[in-house]
Motif scaffolding. Structure first.
Motif, PDB file in Angstrom:
ATOM      1  N   ARG A 213      56.754  59.547  14.259  1.00 32.79           N
ATOM      2  CA  ARG A 213      56.283  58.430  14.994  1.00 32.79           C
ATOM      3  C   ARG A 213      57.248  57.831  15.803  1.00 32.79           C
ATOM      4  N   LEU A 214      57.034  57.494  17.053  1.00 35.63           N
ATOM      5  CA  LEU A 214      57.981  56.883  17.880  1.00 35.63           C
ATOM      6  C   LEU A 214      57.554  55.482  18.037  1.00 35.63           C
ATOM      7  N   ILE A 215      58.366  54.454  18.348  1.00 38.55           N
ATOM      8  CA  ILE A 215      57.858  52.906  18.746  1.00 38.55           C
ATOM      9  C   ILE A 215      57.627  52.790  20.044  1.00 38.55           C
ATOM     10  N   PRO A 216      56.590  52.581  20.510  1.00 36.05           N
ATOM     11  CA  PRO A 216      55.972  52.402  21.781  1.00 36.05           C
ATOM     12  C   PRO A 216      56.892  51.482  22.814  1.00 36.05           C
ATOM     13  N   LYS A 217      57.397  50.499  22.110  1.00 36.06           N
ATOM     14  CA  LYS A 217      58.314  49.690  22.992  1.00 36.06           C
ATOM     15  C   LYS A 217      59.776  50.370  23.631  1.00 36.06           C
ATOM     16  N   ASN A 218      59.821  51.359  22.896  1.00 38.79           N
ATOM     17  CA  ASN A 218      61.385  52.039  23.242  1.00 38.79           C
ATOM     18  C   ASN A 218      60.882  53.276  24.256  1.00 38.79           C
ATOM     19  N   ILE A 219      59.903  53.513  24.542  1.00 37.41           N
ATOM     20  CA  ILE A 219      59.308  54.847  25.314  1.00 37.41           C
ATOM     21  C   ILE A 219      58.868  54.241  26.675  1.00 37.41           C
ATOM     22  N   VAL A 220      59.508  55.020  27.647  1.00 40.82           N
ATOM     23  CA  VAL A 220      59.315  54.454  29.085  1.00 40.82           C
ATOM     24  C   VAL A 220      58.244  55.443  29.846  1.00 40.82           C
ATOM     25  N   SER A 221      58.292  56.747  29.574  1.00 36.90           N
ATOM     26  CA  SER A 221      57.458  58.011  30.287  1.00 36.90           C
ATOM     27  C   SER A 221      57.110  58.997  29.319  1.00 36.90           C
ATOM     28  N   TYR A 222      56.382  59.766  29.709  1.00 38.81           N
ATOM     29  CA  TYR A 222      55.929  61.091  29.181  1.00 38.81           C
ATOM     30  C   TYR A 222      55.709  62.413  29.756  1.00 38.81           C
ATOM     31  N   LYS A 223      55.638  63.264  29.517  1.00 32.13           N
ATOM     32  CA  LYS A 223      55.093  64.479  30.044  1.00 32.13           C
ATOM     33  C   LYS A 223      54.582  65.571  29.162  1.00 32.13           C
ATOM     34  N   LEU A 224      53.703  66.426  29.406  1.00 34.60           N
ATOM     35  CA  LEU A 224      53.091  67.308  28.341  1.00 34.60           C
ATOM     36  C   LEU A 224      53.780  68.715  28.918  1.00 34.60           C
TER      37      LEU A 224
ATOM     38  N   ASP B 272      57.792  78.172  25.560  1.00 34.90           N
ATOM     39  CA  ASP B 272      57.258  78.869  24.179  1.00 34.90           C
ATOM     40  C   ASP B 272      56.431  77.959  23.364  1.00 34.90           C
ATOM     41  N   ILE B 273      56.368  76.657  23.436  1.00 32.70           N
ATOM     42  CA  ILE B 273      55.613  75.862  22.513  1.00 32.70           C
ATOM     43  C   ILE B 273      54.883  74.905  23.255  1.00 32.70           C
ATOM     44  N   SER B 274      53.948  74.178  22.744  1.00 34.62           N
ATOM     45  CA  SER B 274      53.401  72.887  23.410  1.00 34.62           C
ATOM     46  C   SER B 274      53.925  71.686  22.591  1.00 34.62           C
ATOM     47  N   ALA B 275      54.091  70.717  23.467  1.00 31.70           N
ATOM     48  CA  ALA B 275      54.844  69.494  22.827  1.00 31.70           C
ATOM     49  C   ALA B 275      54.317  68.577  23.842  1.00 31.70           C
ATOM     50  N   ALA B 276      54.555  67.207  23.276  1.00 26.46           N
ATOM     51  CA  ALA B 276      54.715  65.978  24.096  1.00 26.46           C
ATOM     52  C   ALA B 276      56.022  65.615  24.048  1.00 26.46           C
ATOM     53  N   VAL B 277      56.447  65.575  25.313  1.00 26.87           N
ATOM     54  CA  VAL B 277      57.927  65.008  25.735  1.00 26.87           C
ATOM     55  C   VAL B 277      58.081  63.686  26.183  1.00 26.87           C
ATOM     56  N   PHE B 278      58.463  62.715  25.207  1.00 26.96           N
ATOM     57  CA  PHE B 278      58.600  61.048  25.626  1.00 26.96           C
ATOM     58  C   PHE B 278      60.160  60.859  26.126  1.00 26.96           C
ATOM     59  N   LEU B 279      60.303  60.077  26.976  1.00 23.40           N
ATOM     60  CA  LEU B 279      61.588  59.768  27.540  1.00 23.40           C
ATOM     61  C   LEU B 279      61.878  58.037  27.137  1.00 23.40           C
TER      62      LEU B 279
ATOM     63  N   LEU C 252      51.162  54.106  27.228  1.00 25.34           N
ATOM     64  CA  LEU C 252      52.022  54.376  28.531  1.00 25.34           C
ATOM     65  C   LEU C 252      51.069  54.179  29.640  1.00 25.34           C
ATOM     66  N   GLU C 253      50.001  54.911  29.495  1.00 24.42           N
ATOM     67  CA  GLU C 253      49.024  54.904  30.873  1.00 24.42           C
ATOM     68  C   GLU C 253      48.755  53.479  31.202  1.00 24.42           C
ATOM     69  N   LYS C 254      48.388  52.664  30.359  1.00 23.81           N
ATOM     70  CA  LYS C 254      47.951  51.378  30.490  1.00 23.81           C
ATOM     71  C   LYS C 254      49.131  50.622  30.905  1.00 23.81           C
ATOM     72  N   ARG C 255      50.399  50.818  30.524  1.00 25.29           N
ATOM     73  CA  ARG C 255      51.553  50.113  31.090  1.00 25.29           C
ATOM     74  C   ARG C 255      51.878  50.441  32.271  1.00 25.29           C
ATOM     75  N   ARG C 256      51.427  51.779  32.730  1.00 25.82           N
ATOM     76  CA  ARG C 256      51.966  52.148  33.961  1.00 25.82           C
ATOM     77  C   ARG C 256      51.097  51.850  35.103  1.00 25.82           C
ATOM     78  N   GLN C 257      49.557  51.574  34.685  1.00 22.08           N
ATOM     79  CA  GLN C 257      48.740  51.111  35.581  1.00 22.08           C
ATOM     80  C   GLN C 257      48.797  49.540  35.886  1.00 22.08           C
ATOM     81  N   ARG C 258      49.301  48.855  34.835  1.00 23.96           N
ATOM     82  CA  ARG C 258      49.684  47.396  34.952  1.00 23.96           C
ATOM     83  C   ARG C 258      50.901  47.318  35.991  1.00 23.96           C
ATOM     84  N   ASP C 259      51.776  48.132  35.466  1.00 21.10           N
ATOM     85  CA  ASP C 259      53.146  47.786  36.605  1.00 21.10           C
ATOM     86  C   ASP C 259      52.539  48.292  37.927  1.00 21.10           C
ATOM     87  N   ALA C 260      51.792  49.193  38.077  1.00 20.35           N
ATOM     88  CA  ALA C 260      51.452  49.553  39.521  1.00 20.35           C
ATOM     89  C   ALA C 260      50.599  48.406  40.292  1.00 20.35           C
ATOM     90  N   GLU C 261      49.788  47.585  39.432  1.00 19.99           N
ATOM     91  CA  GLU C 261      48.842  46.627  39.982  1.00 19.99           C
ATOM     92  C   GLU C 261      49.743  45.611  40.495  1.00 19.99           C
TER      93      GLU C 261
END
Length: 100
Positions: free
Chosen positions: A35-46, A54-61, A86-95
């Motif tokens: 498990r990752l600490i949310p405060k250290n993560i800035v973005s993600y992609k699937l 070859d495999i499915s994954a969630a890739v966090f930056l 992360l989506e809530k954070r992105r939305q808040r930052d966009a606002e």
């Protein structure tokens, strides 16, 4: 005349080879369940298996620019929660960046 035909055939063969070449993708080769600490993560992609990888994954930056490959969100509540955060954070930052 024969040399022109040979040159055109050679050029066509090169174009065909370039057109069918696979695009190199940056894929996760394995995933972690750590498990990752949310405060250290800035973005993600699937990453979806069969779409160049070859495999499915969630890739966090993280803040240091490191890509962290973890299990896909399907069936993993903690990954879903992190993506939601992360989506809530992105939305808040966009606002807050909306300018006059």
């Amino acid at each position: 005349m024969a040399s022109k035909v040979a040159a055109l055939l050679f050029l066509g063969l090169i174009c065909f080879h370039v057109a069918t070449a696979q695009i190199v993708m940056d894929c996760c080769l394995s995933v972690s369940e750590k498990r990752l600490i949310p405060k250290n993560i800035v973005s993600y992609k699937l990453q979806v298996a069969g779409s160049g990888c070859d495999i499915s994954a969630a890739v966090f930056l993280n803040k240091k620019g490191m890509k962290l490959c973890v299990v896909p969100p399907e069936g993993n509540q903690w990954v879903q929660n992190l993506i939601r955060t992360l989506e809530k954070r992105r939305q808040r930052d966009a606002e807050t960046q909306v300018c006059c």
